[in-house]
Design a protein around this motif. Structure first.
Motif, short mmCIF file in Angstrom:
data_model
loop_
_atom_site.label_atom_id
_atom_site.label_comp_id
_atom_site.label_asym_id
_atom_site.label_seq_id
_atom_site.Cartn_x
_atom_site.Cartn_y
_atom_site.Cartn_z
N LYS A 1 5.84 -3.10 -16.03
CA LYS A 1 6.70 -3.76 -15.03
C LYS A 1 6.12 -5.12 -14.66
CE LYS A 1 10.12 -3.83 -12.06
NZ LYS A 1 9.96 -5.19 -11.52
N GLU A 2 4.81 -5.22 -14.56
CA GLU A 2 4.18 -6.51 -14.26
C GLU A 2 4.47 -7.52 -15.38
OE1 GLU A 2 0.07 -5.68 -13.77
OE2 GLU A 2 0.30 -4.69 -11.82
N ASP B 1 8.08 -8.76 -15.22
CA ASP B 1 8.27 -9.79 -14.19
C ASP B 1 7.61 -11.11 -14.60
OD1 ASP B 1 9.62 -7.91 -12.73
OD2 ASP B 1 7.86 -7.32 -11.54
N GLN C 1 9.63 -12.62 -17.50
CA GLN C 1 11.07 -12.64 -17.24
C GLN C 1 11.84 -11.97 -18.40
OE1 GLN C 1 12.08 -16.74 -16.48
NE2 GLN C 1 11.10 -16.74 -14.47
N THR D 1 12.12 -0.26 -14.85
CA THR D 1 12.37 -1.71 -15.01
C THR D 1 13.83 -2.11 -14.78
OG1 THR D 1 12.82 -1.46 -17.38
CG2 THR D 1 10.53 -1.84 -16.70
#
Length: 290
Positions: A38-39, A42, A45, A79
């Motif tokens: 998930k990091e 982000d 993008q 996600t």
């Protein structure tokens, strides 16, 4: 597996670049792995995730495929992104081959094999997208080419039709003008043409032919009247003295042996009376003689 190799594509979606390998102590403990993914989502993008699908070499699905499907559902929930499964067969073998060619020692290959395999998986998916895009582009280009060809054919046929609509009336006008020049003044229908100028020209040409015919008829009638007047004038000038003198001349020519001249004079006198008395006709009926 206790490791997850990660790779991302360039902004244009053309090439895959390996990033890292996510490690975990126990195979079923996926919380930290999902958090790290998930990091990365982000950070880079990410809009879509491609997940390797470990089919068997005979294209069957085993226990690892079932676990991969479970992991896919976890990724989608964590996600909120679409996850696409992509066949990862032989990607590990390809990764080992790359590392061997790069000179990486066997004991160090475990550090890189998963991220390199991830790069192969993602690149395969990107290549398929490019192939599909290229095929679609060629299809669209083919459709455009066919459309352009059809348009060219339609325009050529339309151009030929327009050309015929102009040239054919022109040829007809030329032939009509030539026939008028040869004396054919009989009334005809004007040439049919889409162009108003050609239509007007044809109508004017037919009117001119009609006027010429009328004028020629008037001239003929005037010539007939003039000839009749000349004959009438000639008849009014005939008197007995003219006839006596002519006959005496003929007798004198015969007596002097000038027979040819006498014959010529008799013939001229006969033609004169035929023209003046019978109006130039060779045959006079008995009824008219009375």
């Amino acid at each position: 597996s206790k490791t997850v190799g990660v790779a991302v594509s360039d902004p244009l979606g053309l090439t895959a670049q390996k990033i890292e390998t996510i490690w975990r102590k126990q195979e079923n403990k996926l919380r930290q792995t999902l958090a790290r993914i998930k990091e990365l989502v982000d950070e880079y993008q990410i809009e879509q995730i491609v997940l390797g699908y470990p089919k068997n070499m005979n294209n069957t699905e085993g226990e690892r495929c079932a676990k991969t499907l479970e992991f896919k559902e976890m990724l989608e929930r964590r996600t909120s992104l679409p996850v696409i499964l992509w066949d990862e067969r032989l990607t590990t073998v390809s990764a080992d081959q790359v590392m061997m060619e790069s000179g990486i020692r066997r004991e160090d290959r475990k550090k890189y094999v998963d991220r390199i395999a991830a790069e192969f998986i993602l690149q395969g998916y990107l290549d398929s997208l490019q192939a599909a895009l290229t095929a679609r582009l060629w299809l669209e280009l083919g459709l455009v080419a066919v459309g352009a060809l059809i348009l060219v054919i339609v325009l050529m046929r339309r151009s030929a039709a327009i050309s015929r609509s102009i040239t054919q009336p022109i040829y007809a006008l030329r032939e009509r003008a030539q026939s008028i020049g040869r004396g054919d003044l009989a009334a005809r229908e004007p040439v049919v043409a889409e162009d108003e100028t050609l239509q007007a020209l044809s109508s004017s040409l037919e009117q001119m032919a009609q006027h010429l015919q009328q004028q020629m008829e008037l001239n003929r009638q005037e010539q007939d009247k003039l000839r009749a007047m000349e004959l009438a004038l000639l008849q009014s000038q005939i008197n007995p003295h003219f006839l006596y003198n002519t006959l005496d001349t003929i007798i004198w020519l015969v007596e002097t042996g000038k027979n040819e001249q006498a014959v010529e004079m008799v013939t001229s006198l006969s033609n004169f009376f035929r023209s003046s008395l019978s109006k130039g006709r060779d045959i006079i009926t008995l009824g008219e003689e009375e």
